[in-house]
Design an enzyme around this catalytic site. Structure first.
Site, mmCIF file in Angstrom:
data_model
loop_
_atom_site.group_PDB
_atom_site.id
_atom_site.type_symbol
_atom_site.label_atom_id
_atom_site.label_comp_id
_atom_site.label_asym_id
_atom_site.label_seq_id
_atom_site.Cartn_x
_atom_site.Cartn_y
_atom_site.Cartn_z
ATOM 1 C CG HIS A 118 -3.227 3.207 1.730
ATOM 2 N ND1 HIS A 118 -3.747 2.932 0.737
ATOM 3 C CD2 HIS A 118 -3.184 2.506 2.776
ATOM 4 C CE1 HIS A 118 -4.124 1.753 0.860
ATOM 5 N NE2 HIS A 118 -3.890 1.439 2.130
ATOM 6 C CG ASN A 157 -6.703 -0.832 1.259
ATOM 7 O OD1 ASN A 157 -5.865 -0.653 0.454
ATOM 8 N ND2 ASN A 157 -6.130 -1.192 2.527
ATOM 9 C CB CYS A 198 -0.889 0.040 1.071
ATOM 10 S SG CYS A 198 -2.144 -1.458 1.241
#
Length: 330
Positions: free
Chosen positions: A255, A285, A114
């Site tokens: 993020h 996500n 990520c």
């Protein structure tokens, strides 16, 4: 004189057409819209169909970014694909290069989960600052739905699929104002997509492992604690390097993992709500895609304007985390 500064001149994004709302997800696994929304802020996510590939999503996002920056695919010198879910374990960047027709570009994958987009941004900038390359395409793309255990309600509600891309170009002024990157492998076990091998005897006394990968496993509490503590610190470090204070940034772009993390980090940094960019309610996500996907939407909506200062931070498996302070446009 060589242009040794970096400007981020165009963005693009792409997501699969299929969306899965929390309500519908509760038919797959024991959960509810209310449970997911209150804990994560996620309302729906996009899922890639079996016929859809990472390279196709990445290429679509890249085409938009290239067009927005006013160059042609053959002007690209380098393509960096930040992904943990390539179509091919050997890498998918070269497939994207072929699909774009970027005949002059060298292409390779970069894996930092990520944090991949932020790590990729810093990597791309070094090639430009050293005068090696002028035009670099950076893509963040992931199809995490391939690697989710759809019976594990703690993780399957979190992830979605998507791609985002930016073009970085050599420029007289340097728009990457500061950055900081960190890793802590001692906490690696908190978030994994691990190899699952079974022993196979090749010859007497010669064993090899043959296997696949097990689904994503995560210790949500520990990852939350890590993000809320480390992300404000790394943004402070990057701001210090940029010689800027928090109140000088126009946008906080984290993020998109969990709205509670985003809110907690903003609170610690004293960033007001109107400066926070968030679209995870729509996409969940999307790993390396989340920052460029949110960036592109904010640019296209006219929220982010040329010269706006953005503090971006990625964090995730590794464990890895990093921040980049940059000005949008040339």
């Amino acid at each position: 004189m060589q242009n040794l500064g970096v400007a981020i001149t165009g963005s693009g994004s792409a997501v699969p057409a299929t969306s899965l709302h929390n309500q519908t997800l509760s038919e797959v696994v024991e959960t509810s819209d209310e449970w997911i929304t209150t804990r994560t802020g996620i309302r729906q996510r996009r899922l890639a169909l079996p016929s859809e590939s990472l390279s196709v999503l990445a290429t679509a996002a890249s085409s938009q970014a290239i067009a927005a920056s006013g160059i042609k695919p053959e002007d690209l010198d380098l393509i960096l694909l930040a992904t943990s879910t390539p179509d091919d374990l050997f890498g998918s960047a070269c497939q994207v290069q072929a699909q774009l027709g970027a005949t002059n570009a060298v292409a390779f994958d970069l894996t930092a989960a990520c944090s991949g987009f932020v790590f990729g941004l810093v990597t791309a900038a070094q090639y430009i600052r050293t005068g090696v390359y002028k035009n670099v395409l950076l893509i963040g793309a992931d199809i995490l739905s391939r690697w989710v255990d759809w019976e594990d309600r703690r993780t399957c509600v979190l992830f979605g699929d998507g791609a985002g891309a930016v073009v970085l170009q050599a420029d007289k002024s340097d728009r990457l104002l500061g950055f900081a990157l960190k890793s802590d492998g001692t906490q690696n076990h908190h978030l994994n997509l691990a190899y699952a091998g079974a022993s196979q005897e090749l010859l007497t006394g010669v064993n090899i492992t043959k296997g696949a990968y097990q689904p994503i496993t995560m210790n949500g509490k520990e990852v939350y604690r890590f993000a809320v503590q480390k992300v404000p610190e790394i943004i402070d470090k990057a701001l210090f390097q940029a010689n800027l204070s928090v109140d000088q940034i126009d946008w906080l772009l984290l993020h998109q993992a969990n709205q509670r993390i985003i809110d907690a980090v903003a609170q610690r940094l004293n960033v007001p709500e109107h400066k926070i960019i968030s679209n995870l309610a729509k996409y969940g996500n999307t790993s390396a895609a989340s920052i460029p996907l949110a960036l592109n939407e904010a640019v296209r909506e006219g929220k982010i304007k040329p010269n706006d200062i953005i503090a971006a931070s990625g964090f995730g498996a590794g464990l890895t985390w990093g921040a980049a302070i940059f000005q949008w446009g040339r």
